[in-house]
Scaffold this active site. Structure first.
Site, PDB file in Angstrom:
ATOM      1  N   GLU A   1       0.840  -1.198   0.000  1.00  0.00           N
ATOM      2  CA  GLU A   1       0.000   0.000   0.000  1.00  0.00           C
ATOM      3  C   GLU A   1       0.880   1.256   0.000  1.00  0.00           C
ATOM      4  O   GLU A   1       1.838   1.357   0.763  1.00  0.00           O
ATOM      5  CB  GLU A   1      -0.910  -0.009   1.224  1.00  0.00           C
ATOM      6  CG  GLU A   1      -1.590   1.296   1.561  1.00  0.00           C
ATOM      7  CD  GLU A   1      -2.449   1.862   0.437  1.00  0.00           C
ATOM      8  OE1 GLU A   1      -2.501   3.100   0.312  1.00  0.00           O
ATOM      9  OE2 GLU A   1      -3.062   1.058  -0.316  1.00  0.00           O
ATOM     10  N   GLN A   2       0.543   2.208  -0.862  1.00  0.00           N
ATOM     11  CA  GLN A   2       1.371   3.403  -0.968  1.00  0.00           C
ATOM     12  C   GLN A   2       1.242   4.342   0.226  1.00  0.00           C
ATOM     13  O   GLN A   2       2.193   5.044   0.578  1.00  0.00           O
ATOM     14  CB  GLN A   2       1.047   4.159  -2.255  1.00  0.00           C
ATOM     15  CG  GLN A   2      -0.352   4.727  -2.336  1.00  0.00           C
ATOM     16  CD  GLN A   2      -0.586   5.488  -3.636  1.00  0.00           C
ATOM     17  OE1 GLN A   2       0.349   5.716  -4.409  1.00  0.00           O
ATOM     18  NE2 GLN A   2      -1.821   5.876  -3.887  1.00  0.00           N
TER      19      GLN A   2
ATOM     20  N   ARG B   1     -17.192   5.374   4.305  1.00  0.00           N
ATOM     21  CA  ARG B   1     -16.185   4.520   3.658  1.00  0.00           C
ATOM     22  C   ARG B   1     -15.074   4.148   4.635  1.00  0.00           C
ATOM     23  O   ARG B   1     -14.532   3.038   4.598  1.00  0.00           O
ATOM     24  CB  ARG B   1     -15.600   5.240   2.440  1.00  0.00           C
ATOM     25  CG  ARG B   1     -14.564   4.429   1.679  1.00  0.00           C
ATOM     26  CD  ARG B   1     -14.084   5.186   0.452  1.00  0.00           C
ATOM     27  NE  ARG B   1     -15.117   5.263  -0.558  1.00  0.00           N
ATOM     28  CZ  ARG B   1     -15.256   4.388  -1.552  1.00  0.00           C
ATOM     29  NH1 ARG B   1     -14.428   3.360  -1.648  1.00  0.00           N
ATOM     30  NH2 ARG B   1     -16.212   4.533  -2.446  1.00  0.00           N
TER      31      ARG B   1
ATOM     32  N   TYR C   1     -28.060   9.509   5.979  1.00  0.00           N
ATOM     33  CA  TYR C   1     -27.177   9.336   7.133  1.00  0.00           C
ATOM     34  C   TYR C   1     -26.154   8.245   6.803  1.00  0.00           C
ATOM     35  O   TYR C   1     -26.375   7.406   5.924  1.00  0.00           O
ATOM     36  CB  TYR C   1     -27.979   8.916   8.367  1.00  0.00           C
ATOM     37  CG  TYR C   1     -28.896   9.978   8.906  1.00  0.00           C
ATOM     38  CD1 TYR C   1     -28.388  11.128   9.496  1.00  0.00           C
ATOM     39  CD2 TYR C   1     -30.286   9.827   8.844  1.00  0.00           C
ATOM     40  CE1 TYR C   1     -29.236  12.114   9.999  1.00  0.00           C
ATOM     41  CE2 TYR C   1     -31.137  10.802   9.346  1.00  0.00           C
ATOM     42  CZ  TYR C   1     -30.605  11.942   9.923  1.00  0.00           C
ATOM     43  OH  TYR C   1     -31.441  12.910  10.424  1.00  0.00           O
TER      44      TYR C   1
ATOM     45  N   ASP D   1     -11.649  -1.193  -9.425  1.00  0.00           N
ATOM     46  CA  ASP D   1     -11.471  -0.013 -10.268  1.00  0.00           C
ATOM     47  C   ASP D   1     -10.265  -0.109 -11.183  1.00  0.00           C
ATOM     48  O   ASP D   1     -10.217   0.556 -12.226  1.00  0.00           O
ATOM     49  CB  ASP D   1     -11.345   1.237  -9.396  1.00  0.00           C
ATOM     50  CG  ASP D   1     -12.681   1.739  -8.870  1.00  0.00           C
ATOM     51  OD1 ASP D   1     -13.728   1.242  -9.349  1.00  0.00           O
ATOM     52  OD2 ASP D   1     -12.691   2.619  -7.996  1.00  0.00           O
TER      53      ASP D   1
END
Length: 394
Positions: free
Chosen positions: A36-37, A110, A217, A297
């Site tokens: 992970e960057q 998220r 919400y 993605d």
């Protein structure tokens, strides 16, 4: 079936898709390392909608209960006319959806989803501060070089590095995205800032002629609210494909000045907003190259119009992991063929739908979308996968 002790698996990207892939692969018996960057995980992003098909993934990964404890479960999917507030559609969610599809429909931040996925994978599996700068293959192995000078080799590389994927460029070659002519503003903030504006217990979309806004919400306690918009943008230069840039609040409010006073109140309450241009990319002819494969993605990026991008990445992760454990898959390449043959038809339909419309209204049945279970969907046979791969390439 692949020998579980044999392949070293490197996942590039510890977002939703990458972490789900790591958790799913570990569940079927494979060790993985995620690169992970970011130096540290942060609570970034805003609201995210998780339909029943996504919740079934979380259930299999053992994090559904955790998400239910923090997420908002909307009573319905409500559509309203922009100016008058007239209800044009009100499709039940809540209990009705859970009874029909065997899983709930949740809206949450998220960051809460990402934290739950991160907790499902041992911290030792995730190496942070690793920005991929080069990917090459030599024989059956891949070589990855990172910005800090570190180099590693792996038998399998899974590209889960998002819409600006370097792994995608290795698989399919570089390709510039196309600006859709639309942009989105989004924000999340304490509900106390609404100052009397009632947003109700639904996930509500307000529809104008060429723009709309979604409001809901994102917490079970209903103490945090988010909105996301879609509207035309004439100037591509002002609409970067990034969530890091802040938008102009006055400019945003002016774009929705003809909307109902409740919408005006929600927009006025946001302390800050993020602005992003919406870009699209052509579907890929193939999802893998040698021992390198894509998901989420990085593979089939989607505009947020149908709120399905994260769900598709989650489904990809589970199906890919199942292919690694399938009896027909004696090599990573065979697993990739079955994975692509199983996932490509569905992901392509959703990707096309996200590009074709500014938002999915409630006048069509969501059974085809919500009823999917990535843990149970039949995997295509290797023979079928080979045949379809040949026809796609042709």
């Amino acid at each position: 079936m692949l020998a579980r002790q044999t392949p070293s698996i490197a996942i590039v990207g510890a977002g939703i898709g990458g972490l789900a892939a790591a958790a799913a692969l570990r569940k079927v018996g494979f060790d993985v390392t995620v690169y992970e960057q970011a130096e540290a995980f942060a609570r970034v992003g805003a609201g995210i909608q998780q339909s029943p098909n996504a919740i079934k993934v979380h259930r299999g990964l053992g994090i559904e209960d955790r998400l239910r404890q923090v997420a908002f479960a909307p009573a319905s999917a409500l559509d309203r006319e922009a100016a008058t507030g007239k209800v044009t559609s009100d499709r039940p969610l809540g209990k009705a959806v859970e009874e029909r599809y065997g899983a709930p429909y949740l809206v949450l931040h998220r960051g809460d989803l990402h934290a739950a996925l991160a907790a499902s994978v041992p911290a030792s599996c995730v190496i942070r501060g690793k920005t991929l700068v080069r990917l090459e293959t030599r024989g059956p192995r891949a070589e990855l070089r990172f910005a800090d000078g570190a180099e590693i080799e792996a038998d399998v590389v899974i590209g889960a590095d998002g819409v600006h994927s370097l792994v995608r460029a290795f698989v399919a070659g570089p390709a510039a995205p196309r600006f859709t002519g639309r942009l989105t503003y989004r924000a999340d903030f304490p509900a106390s800032l609404l100052r009397g504006v009632k947003i109700g217990t639904s996930r509500t979309r307000w529809w104008g002629k060429d723009r709309h806004i979604v409001v809901a919400y994102v917490t079970r306690a209903c103490d945090q609210v988010y909105f996301s918009t879609s509207l035309p943008e004439q100037g591509e230069r002002t609409a970067r494909e990034s969530w890091s840039g802040l938008g102009d609040r006055a400019e945003m409010r002016a774009a929705f000045r003809d909307f109902h006073s409740d919408v005006q109140g929600v927009l006025a309450a946001a302390p800050e907003v993020h602005k992003r241009g919406l870009y699209e990319r052509d579907p890929l002819a193939t999802w893998s190259r040698g021992r390198v494969v894509l998901l989420g993605d990085a593979c089939h990026p989607m505009t947020p119009n149908v709120a399905c991008g994260a769900a598709m990445a989650l489904e990809d992760a589970v199906v890919l992991a199942r292919c690694f454990g399938d009896a027909d898959c004696e090599s990573p390449e065979a697993a990739f063929r079955i994975y692509e043959a199983t996932r490509k038809p569905r992901a392509s339909v959703v990707q096309a739908g996200s590009s074709a419309a500014p938002g999915m209204r409630n006048d069509t049945s969501p059974d085809w979308l919500y009823g999917y279970d990535a843990w149970r969907v039949p995997l295509r046979s290797l023979a079928t996968a080979k045949y379809e791969a040949t026809n796609w390439e042709a």
